[in-house]
Design an enzyme around this catalytic site. Structure first.
Site, PDB file in Angstrom:
ATOM      1  N   TYR A  17     -12.947 -73.351 -10.655  1.00 17.52           N
ATOM      2  CA  TYR A  17     -12.689 -72.072 -11.329  1.00 17.52           C
ATOM      3  C   TYR A  17     -11.821 -72.340 -12.564  1.00 17.52           C
ATOM      4  O   TYR A  17     -10.988 -73.264 -12.557  1.00 17.52           O
ATOM      5  CB  TYR A  17     -12.001 -71.120 -10.353  1.00 17.52           C
ATOM      6  CG  TYR A  17     -11.841 -69.714 -10.848  1.00 17.52           C
ATOM      7  CD1 TYR A  17     -12.931 -68.842 -10.871  1.00 17.52           C
ATOM      8  CD2 TYR A  17     -10.616 -69.241 -11.306  1.00 17.52           C
ATOM      9  CE1 TYR A  17     -12.789 -67.539 -11.340  1.00 17.52           C
ATOM     10  CE2 TYR A  17     -10.476 -67.942 -11.770  1.00 17.52           C
ATOM     11  CZ  TYR A  17     -11.564 -67.103 -11.788  1.00 17.52           C
ATOM     12  OH  TYR A  17     -11.435 -65.816 -12.257  1.00 17.52           O
TER      13      TYR A  17
ATOM     14  N   SER B 264      -9.124 -71.492 -13.951  1.00 13.51           N
ATOM     15  CA  SER B 264      -7.667 -71.641 -13.912  1.00 13.51           C
ATOM     16  C   SER B 264      -7.194 -72.831 -13.083  1.00 13.51           C
ATOM     17  O   SER B 264      -5.995 -73.118 -13.042  1.00 13.51           O
ATOM     18  CB  SER B 264      -7.028 -70.364 -13.347  1.00 13.51           C
ATOM     19  OG  SER B 264      -7.439 -70.152 -12.001  1.00 13.51           O
ATOM     20  N   LYS B 265      -8.117 -73.545 -12.443  1.00 14.46           N
ATOM     21  CA  LYS B 265      -7.715 -74.661 -11.597  1.00 14.46           C
ATOM     22  C   LYS B 265      -7.216 -75.848 -12.435  1.00 14.46           C
ATOM     23  O   LYS B 265      -7.396 -75.913 -13.654  1.00 14.46           O
ATOM     24  CB  LYS B 265      -8.883 -75.103 -10.710  1.00 14.46           C
ATOM     25  CG  LYS B 265      -9.306 -74.055  -9.680  1.00 14.46           C
ATOM     26  CD  LYS B 265      -8.207 -73.825  -8.661  1.00 14.46           C
ATOM     27  CE  LYS B 265      -8.675 -73.010  -7.462  1.00 14.46           C
ATOM     28  NZ  LYS B 265      -8.922 -71.589  -7.770  1.00 14.46           N
ATOM     29  N   ASN B 266      -6.596 -76.819 -11.766  1.00 15.31           N
ATOM     30  CA  ASN B 266      -6.079 -77.998 -12.476  1.00 15.31           C
ATOM     31  C   ASN B 266      -7.174 -78.712 -13.258  1.00 15.31           C
ATOM     32  O   ASN B 266      -6.926 -79.264 -14.334  1.00 15.31           O
ATOM     33  CB  ASN B 266      -5.435 -78.969 -11.487  1.00 15.31           C
ATOM     34  CG  ASN B 266      -4.176 -78.423 -10.859  1.00 15.31           C
ATOM     35  OD1 ASN B 266      -3.831 -77.258 -11.029  1.00 15.31           O
ATOM     36  ND2 ASN B 266      -3.471 -79.257 -10.104  1.00 15.31           N
TER      37      ASN B 266
END
Length: 365
Positions: A179, A181-183
């Site tokens: 997704y 916003s993930k790292n």
């Protein structure tokens, strides 16, 4: 100084030309589903993690359902899962026909422990979902020693390192979300399943493609769940940067630890872990008042799981008969403060100053 909760754009700015080139490469090739970009990313992701296999799927939620199915989880089985986590960790279980059984967590690490998992196990336990929450690394080996397969929900832990290696290569099977916003984030939905087991890998590949290996013969009722070529190409551009981004998150967490010590309850890394904090989550006796004070100063912050999963209406029929005190403590007191690979030292100092100036400074008990 306003401080955003996330900053996904700044780390990607130097990569814009390469990202555009990757998109154009896919457009020129004209292959959009299960083509060379997905195959290359699967090899590169497996090598980065130290996993034998990586299989791209459509998103992190379907990754969990498919991984459980590949482990043989089905009707009549139970799957142990924490209640203090994102909804998808448990939502994926009923789709297999199995029953979620909620276990407690350690509120200082936000992770399950061998003791909390063992307390929830029964003779019907077929698997345990261990969540590397907020980027911390749960004790997978100790939990797997209890005698059931462990599925790592590593959606928030890309770039983290534990004492035995990277999340994604610690248990029998692991799942990731990409997704945005993930790292390690795509430009839309995306996910992956990793495993050390050849048979599990083959079942995952079959399940993600309608239960078929060749689009002609069907051996299982599967899913249409595939990582897109465009997303794979975008992820391939960013993957070489992940360690640098992860180190920036580690350093921001270290600076928070120094600046906020004694002001709020700090997240505690599990023994031997180096978390690449996806979220930096503190605890305070009055988190709503703290949130209001920080927001007034322009410091973005948010609670994430104020109501645990077993208290959500669709899951109440699965709620345990006993209390989950660690879960209740974490849910009541937690607050996420700004964290990203672009978080600067002066921004950390601004957050700490806002906490001090809030007039609510009370060490968490």
């Amino acid at each position: 100084m306003p401080v955003p909760l996330f900053d996904t754009e700044t780390p990607r700015l130097p990569l814009r030309a390469d990202l555009r080139s990757a998109v154009h490469r896919v457009l020129d090739a004209g292959r959009f589903v299960l083509g060379p970009e997905v195959q290359a990313f699967e090899r590169e992701w497996a090598a980065y993690l130290g996993a034998a296999h990586a299989i791209g799927v459509a998103n992190g939620t379907e990754a969990i359902t498919i991984a459980l199915r590949a482990l043989g989880v089905g009707p009549g089985d139970e799957v142990v899962v924490p209640s203090f986590t994102f909804w998808a960790s448990a939502e994926a279980i009923p789709h297999t026909g199995a029953t979620p059984v909620f276990c407690d967590i350690d509120p200082e690490t936000f992770c399950v422990t061998p003791e909390t998992v063992k307390a929830a196990m029964t003779p019907r336990t077929k698997a345990v979902i261990v969540v590397h929450l907020f980027g911390n690394v749960a004790p997978v080996a100790e939990i797997e020693a209890l005698g059931v397969p462990v599925l790592e929900d590593a959606a928030q832990a890309a770039g983290s390192i534990g004492p035995a290696g990277r999340p994604g290569a610690l248990g029998t099977v692991a799942t990731f979300s990409f997704y945005p916003s993930k790292n390690l984030g795509a430009f839309g939905d995306g996910g992956a399943i990793t495993t050390r087991d050849d048979d599990v890998a083959q079942r995952v590949r079959t399940l993600r493609f309608h239960g078929s290996a060749d689009k002609k013969d069907y051996s299982m009722v599967g899913y249409n769940s595939r990582l897109d070529e465009l997303q794979a190409a975008i992820l391939r551009v960013q993957l070489p940067e992940l360690d640098r981004w992860a180190q920036a998150r580690v350093e921001a967490g270290d600076r928070y630890e120094q600046a906020l010590d004694g002001l709020v309850g700090l997240p505690r890394a599990t023994p031997g872990a180096r978390p690449a904090w996806h979220l930096y989550v503190v605890r305070h006796p009055d988190p709503d008042a703290l949130q209001a004070a920080l927001t007034e100063r322009g410091v973005a912050c948010a609670p994430y799981y104020r109501r645990p999963i077993h208290e959500q209406p669709p899951m109440r029929s699965y709620a345990p008969a006993h209390d989950l005190p660690g879960t209740a403590e974490a849910a009541r007191t937690h607050l996420a403060i700004p964290m990203s690979a672009a978080l600067r030292a002066e921004q950390v100092d601004e957050v700490a100053a806002a906490v001090r100036d809030a007039g609510l400074v009370r060490p968490h008990q």
